[in-house]
Scaffold this motif. Structure first.
Motif, PDB file in Angstrom:
ATOM      1  N   LEU A 164      38.187  30.070  39.949  1.00  0.00           N
ATOM      2  CA  LEU A 164      38.625  30.533  38.633  1.00  0.00           C
ATOM      3  C   LEU A 164      37.761  31.629  38.035  1.00  0.00           C
ATOM      4  N   ASN A 165      36.588  31.878  38.601  1.00  0.00           N
ATOM      5  CA  ASN A 165      35.733  32.921  38.004  1.00  0.00           C
ATOM      6  C   ASN A 165      35.326  34.032  38.964  1.00  0.00           C
ATOM      7  N   ASP A 166      35.684  33.933  40.233  1.00  0.00           N
ATOM      8  CA  ASP A 166      35.289  34.994  41.170  1.00  0.00           C
ATOM      9  C   ASP A 166      36.288  36.155  41.193  1.00  0.00           C
ATOM     10  N   GLY A 167      37.552  35.871  41.366  1.00  0.00           N
ATOM     11  CA  GLY A 167      38.533  36.943  41.487  1.00  0.00           C
ATOM     12  C   GLY A 167      38.278  37.777  42.730  1.00  0.00           C
ATOM     13  N   ILE A 168      38.856  38.976  42.747  1.00  0.00           N
ATOM     14  CA  ILE A 168      38.606  39.924  43.843  1.00  0.00           C
ATOM     15  C   ILE A 168      37.262  40.588  43.589  1.00  0.00           C
ATOM     16  N   ARG A 169      36.412  40.595  44.610  1.00  0.00           N
ATOM     17  CA  ARG A 169      35.072  41.162  44.460  1.00  0.00           C
ATOM     18  C   ARG A 169      34.873  42.333  45.423  1.00  0.00           C
ATOM     19  N   ASP A 170      34.180  43.361  44.945  1.00  0.00           N
ATOM     20  CA  ASP A 170      33.976  44.563  45.750  1.00  0.00           C
ATOM     21  C   ASP A 170      32.569  44.675  46.330  1.00  0.00           C
ATOM     22  N   GLY A 171      31.743  43.666  46.134  1.00  0.00           N
ATOM     23  CA  GLY A 171      30.389  43.710  46.675  1.00  0.00           C
ATOM     24  C   GLY A 171      30.368  43.429  48.168  1.00  0.00           C
ATOM     25  N   SER A 172      29.227  43.689  48.779  1.00  0.00           N
ATOM     26  CA  SER A 172      29.063  43.401  50.207  1.00  0.00           C
ATOM     27  C   SER A 172      28.633  41.956  50.421  1.00  0.00           C
ATOM     28  N   VAL A 173      27.618  41.564  49.704  1.00  0.00           N
ATOM     29  CA  VAL A 173      27.133  40.184  49.796  1.00  0.00           C
ATOM     30  C   VAL A 173      27.794  39.388  48.680  1.00  0.00           C
ATOM     31  N   LEU A 174      28.673  38.471  49.055  1.00  0.00           N
ATOM     32  CA  LEU A 174      29.398  37.659  48.075  1.00  0.00           C
ATOM     33  C   LEU A 174      28.626  36.367  47.833  1.00  0.00           C
ATOM     34  N   LYS A 175      28.310  36.140  46.575  1.00  0.00           N
ATOM     35  CA  LYS A 175      27.494  34.995  46.196  1.00  0.00           C
ATOM     36  C   LYS A 175      28.169  33.674  46.579  1.00  0.00           C
ATOM     37  N   LEU A 176      27.392  32.830  47.191  1.00  0.00           N
ATOM     38  CA  LEU A 176      27.877  31.507  47.579  1.00  0.00           C
ATOM     39  C   LEU A 176      27.867  30.581  46.364  1.00  0.00           C
ATOM     40  N   ASP A 177      29.008  29.991  46.063  1.00  0.00           N
ATOM     41  CA  ASP A 177      29.069  28.965  45.020  1.00  0.00           C
ATOM     42  C   ASP A 177      29.946  27.813  45.508  1.00  0.00           C
ATOM     43  N   HIS A 178      30.096  26.796  44.680  1.00  0.00           N
ATOM     44  CA  HIS A 178      30.824  25.594  45.102  1.00  0.00           C
ATOM     45  C   HIS A 178      31.874  25.179  44.076  1.00  0.00           C
ATOM     46  N   ASP A 179      32.350  26.139  43.272  1.00  0.00           N
ATOM     47  CA  ASP A 179      33.245  25.777  42.172  1.00  0.00           C
ATOM     48  C   ASP A 179      34.729  26.001  42.484  1.00  0.00           C
ATOM     49  N   GLU A 180      35.077  26.218  43.740  1.00  0.00           N
ATOM     50  CA  GLU A 180      36.496  26.354  44.092  1.00  0.00           C
ATOM     51  C   GLU A 180      37.217  25.013  43.876  1.00  0.00           C
ATOM     52  N   VAL A 181      38.487  25.116  43.542  1.00  0.00           N
ATOM     53  CA  VAL A 181      39.316  23.922  43.362  1.00  0.00           C
ATOM     54  C   VAL A 181      40.574  24.065  44.202  1.00  0.00           C
ATOM     55  N   ALA A 182      41.253  22.948  44.421  1.00  0.00           N
ATOM     56  CA  ALA A 182      42.508  22.948  45.173  1.00  0.00           C
ATOM     57  C   ALA A 182      43.675  23.020  44.199  1.00  0.00           C
ATOM     58  N   TYR A 183      44.759  23.633  44.636  1.00  0.00           N
ATOM     59  CA  TYR A 183      45.954  23.735  43.794  1.00  0.00           C
ATOM     60  C   TYR A 183      46.464  22.343  43.423  1.00  0.00           C
ATOM     61  N   PRO A 184      46.859  22.105  42.155  1.00  0.00           N
ATOM     62  CA  PRO A 184      46.839  23.082  41.065  1.00  0.00           C
ATOM     63  C   PRO A 184      45.484  23.188  40.380  1.00  0.00           C
ATOM     64  N   ASN A 185      44.728  22.077  40.337  1.00  0.00           N
ATOM     65  CA  ASN A 185      43.388  22.132  39.747  1.00  0.00           C
ATOM     66  C   ASN A 185      42.641  20.851  40.101  1.00  0.00           C
ATOM     67  N   GLN A 186      42.514  20.623  41.400  1.00  0.00           N
ATOM     68  CA  GLN A 186      41.909  19.375  41.872  1.00  0.00           C
ATOM     69  C   GLN A 186      40.576  19.651  42.546  1.00  0.00           C
ATOM     70  N   ALA A 187      39.654  18.738  42.383  1.00  0.00           N
ATOM     71  CA  ALA A 187      38.367  18.863  43.058  1.00  0.00           C
ATOM     72  C   ALA A 187      38.580  18.781  44.568  1.00  0.00           C
ATOM     73  N   ILE A 188      37.848  19.611  45.298  1.00  0.00           N
ATOM     74  CA  ILE A 188      37.961  19.626  46.762  1.00  0.00           C
ATOM     75  C   ILE A 188      36.986  18.609  47.345  1.00  0.00           C
ATOM     76  N   PRO A 189      37.477  17.673  48.147  1.00  0.00           N
ATOM     77  CA  PRO A 189      36.568  16.666  48.722  1.00  0.00           C
ATOM     78  C   PRO A 189      35.712  17.248  49.840  1.00  0.00           C
ATOM     79  N   LEU A 190      34.560  16.640  50.044  1.00  0.00           N
ATOM     80  CA  LEU A 190      33.672  17.091  51.108  1.00  0.00           C
ATOM     81  C   LEU A 190      34.201  16.695  52.481  1.00  0.00           C
TER      82      LEU A 190
END
Length: 329
Positions: A164-190
């Motif tokens: 929800l906060n990354d969008g399309i990014r134009d950088g080379s090194v894309l910051k690693l984060d863990h805030d992605e969710v599954a459609y429609p808005n569910q936590a992704i299990p490990l």
């Protein structure tokens, strides 16, 4: 003594003087009347000019109003047309949120797009100097670029993994984060199985919703092999899905053409093959193509991901293959 008497002027002289006086008075009166007529005429002329000027001004103002009104109407019409052919999607990020719908070549098509891993699982990890390159970040960036491309051509698109906060990014090194969710808005299990089931179940529910429409599922990953192994883009489909195989072939052909144009001296070794053992390929209801973009640990393959232009090229080539599949169905 002789008395001197005053001499009398001849009567005709007096008469002449009287006439002259009368003529003078009459002349003055006529002059006054003439001046009065001239003044009246001038007033009438000025009044007529004022009326003409007022009429002209009124007409000019009216014409100007009509012109402005016409321009405003035309501008409003253009604005309405632009509004009807554009949309704003916050998920794409501030720079790319505004999307112009160029045409309807994919009107009626429904696409489910899933980038590999996400949330607590970053997937494969490569190294670029001191930086860690995470599979889920690069796969996601190519996937969301593809989503934008498809929307530009009138398609209905579902992002099955969403940041929800990354969008399309134009950088080379894309910051690693863990805030992605599954459609429609569910936590992704490990847990991998739970994560894959979560994705395919969501796709299958949507597939039932759109059962009368053309639907395709595209899942995008980045492989991890030995650092010295340079690979091309590979496409996998279910062994019993002729439609899925055809979909993979169309995208594969688009990549061959893309490489031929951009790198004419380079051979392309990517292949299309069945791989029914893959969970999403085996369990998804819509025809599915599973794409491996390259080896995240290989220096040459990393160039395919690090440059934003290259990530956009990958999205463009996938989009072209999907368009071909749709228009030749």
């Amino acid at each position: 003594m002789q008395q001197l008497l005053p001499q009398r002027r001849p009567s005709h002289s007096i008469t002449l003087l009287v006439l002259l006086a009368l003529l003078l008075v009459q002349g003055n009166n006529q002059l006054a009347v003439a001046k009065g007529k001239e003044k009246s005429s001038a007033l009438r002329t000025r009044s007529a000019k004022k009326r003409l000027s007022a009429t002209t001004t009124k007409r000019a103002r009216s014409a100007k109003i009509r012109s402005v009104s016409h321009k405003s109407t035309k501008k409003a019409s253009v604005t309405a047309k632009v509004a009807a052919n554009s949309t704003s999607i916050a998920l794409l990020g501030p720079k790319y949120a505004h999307v112009m719908v160029k045409d309807q070549t994919l009107g009626g098509a429904v696409y489910y797009l899933a980038s590999g891993h996400g949330g607590p699982d970053p997937g494969a990890i490569g190294r670029y100097g001191k930086y860690a390159l995470a599979e889920d970040e690069y796969a996601y960036d190519v996937t969301i670029r593809l989503a934008r491309n498809l929307i530009e051509h009138g398609a209905t698109v579902y992002m099955m993994v969403r940041d929800l906060n990354d969008g399309i990014r134009d950088g080379s090194v894309l910051k690693l984060d863990h805030d992605e969710v599954a459609y429609p808005n569910q936590a992704i299990p490990l847990n991998q199985t739970l994560r894959l089931r979560q994705c395919t179940d969501a796709v299958n529910r949507l597939h039932r919703k759109h059962k009368e429409r053309y639907q395709r599922f595209v899942t995008i990953h980045v492989d991890s092999r030995s650092e010295g192994q340079n690979i091309d883009v590979f496409f996998y489909h279910h062994e019993n899905s002729k439609v899925g195989k055809q979909l993979a072939k169309h995208i594969h052909k688009s990549f061959k053409s893309g490489y031929k144009r951009s790198q004419p001296g380079r051979s392309y070794l990517g292949t299309v093959s069945d791989r029914s053992s893959l969970y999403v390929v085996r369990n998804s209801h819509p025809p599915t193509v599973f794409i491996e973009l390259g080896n995240i640990r290989n220096d040459k393959d990393q160039r395919r991901f690090l440059l934003a232009d290259n990530r956009q090229a990958l999205a463009n080539w996938i989009c072209t293959g999907l368009q071909t599949d749709y228009t030749t169905r």
